[in-house]
Design an enzyme around this catalytic site. Structure first.
Site, PDB file in Angstrom:
ATOM      1  N   ALA A  23      -3.120  -6.341   3.859  1.00  0.00           N
ATOM      2  CA  ALA A  23      -1.875  -7.103   3.734  1.00  0.00           C
ATOM      3  C   ALA A  23      -2.062  -8.527   4.238  1.00  0.00           C
ATOM      4  O   ALA A  23      -3.035  -8.842   4.917  1.00  0.00           O
ATOM      5  CB  ALA A  23      -0.766  -6.413   4.536  1.00  0.00           C
ATOM      6  N   HIS A  24      -1.105  -9.357   3.896  1.00  0.00           N
ATOM      7  CA  HIS A  24      -1.102 -10.746   4.348  1.00  0.00           C
ATOM      8  C   HIS A  24      -0.995 -10.801   5.877  1.00  0.00           C
ATOM      9  O   HIS A  24      -0.254 -10.030   6.482  1.00  0.00           O
ATOM     10  CB  HIS A  24       0.065 -11.502   3.722  1.00  0.00           C
ATOM     11  CG  HIS A  24      -0.091 -11.737   2.254  1.00  0.00           C
ATOM     12  ND1 HIS A  24       0.207 -10.783   1.321  1.00  0.00           N
ATOM     13  CD2 HIS A  24      -0.542 -12.819   1.578  1.00  0.00           C
ATOM     14  CE1 HIS A  24      -0.036 -11.269   0.113  1.00  0.00           C
ATOM     15  NE2 HIS A  24      -0.496 -12.497   0.235  1.00  0.00           N
ATOM     16  N   GLY A  25      -1.728 -11.733   6.448  1.00  0.00           N
ATOM     17  CA  GLY A  25      -1.718 -11.893   7.901  1.00  0.00           C
ATOM     18  C   GLY A  25      -2.257 -10.643   8.577  1.00  0.00           C
ATOM     19  O   GLY A  25      -3.218 -10.030   8.121  1.00  0.00           O
ATOM     20  N   LEU A  57      -0.402  -7.921   9.119  1.00  0.00           N
ATOM     21  CA  LEU A  57       0.535  -6.828   8.836  1.00  0.00           C
ATOM     22  C   LEU A  57      -0.154  -5.475   8.745  1.00  0.00           C
ATOM     23  O   LEU A  57       0.339  -4.479   9.284  1.00  0.00           O
ATOM     24  CB  LEU A  57       1.310  -7.115   7.544  1.00  0.00           C
ATOM     25  CG  LEU A  57       2.330  -6.066   7.115  1.00  0.00           C
ATOM     26  CD1 LEU A  57       3.410  -5.898   8.178  1.00  0.00           C
ATOM     27  CD2 LEU A  57       2.954  -6.451   5.780  1.00  0.00           C
ATOM     28  N   ASP A  97       0.452  -4.750   0.575  1.00  0.00           N
ATOM     29  CA  ASP A  97       1.834  -5.154   0.800  1.00  0.00           C
ATOM     30  C   ASP A  97       2.573  -5.538  -0.489  1.00  0.00           C
ATOM     31  O   ASP A  97       3.609  -4.977  -0.790  1.00  0.00           O
ATOM     32  CB  ASP A  97       1.922  -6.263   1.850  1.00  0.00           C
ATOM     33  CG  ASP A  97       1.054  -7.474   1.559  1.00  0.00           C
ATOM     34  OD1 ASP A  97       0.276  -7.469   0.570  1.00  0.00           O
ATOM     35  OD2 ASP A  97       1.122  -8.442   2.337  1.00  0.00           O
TER      36      ASP A  97
END
Length: 137
Positions: free
Chosen positions: A8-10, A12, A64
């Site tokens: 997922a982004h970052g 997460l 995500d």
């Protein structure tokens, strides 16, 4: 057992796994990959592939956003290894993860189906539920 890879982004994915472990305990069948601003499709695909190479059997990559870079990277890895059963799902959530780790699905495809259903059932509205309860009485 199907190994799950959260992407997922970052951070997460890492935090979703940590939250899952807070509730369920250690999750050795789950790996998590962060996606930073410095990453692109190729570097993220490489991170996923490295985890895939360490696992035997079927894999489920949980991402995500549909068509986001984590999803696209997961699809790229799945397409590069057609001989392995690698499922890719978007819409990652904590309820989805908990459902997945608590089930003993026989295939990655079965696990993906279970997790998709869990995801749709996890989203609830207080107002709608309140109305339903009032109508019952």
């Amino acid at each position: 057992m199907t190994h799950m890879i959260l992407v997922a982004h970052g951070k997460l994915a890492i935090e979703t796994k940590a939250s899952g472990e807070m509730i369920y305990g250690q999750l050795p069948m789950v790996s998590a990959v962060a996606f930073s601003k410095e990453d692109g499709l190729d570097s993220l695909s490489l991170k996923i592939k490295e985890i895939c190479d360490q696992q035997e059997g079927q894999l489920l990559i949980l991402t995500d956003l549909f068509c986001g870079t984590p999803y696209n990277a997961g699809c790229k890895v799945a397409m590069e290894e057609p001989e392995r059963q690698i499922e890719v799902l978007s819409g990652m959530s904590l309820p989805m993860l908990l459902e997945g780790v608590s089930r003993n699905a026989t295939t990655a495809a079965d696990l993906a189906s279970i997790m998709k259903l869990a995801s749709s059932e996890a989203c609830r509205s207080f107002r709608e539920q309140q109305i339903e309860l009032e109508e019952e009485f």
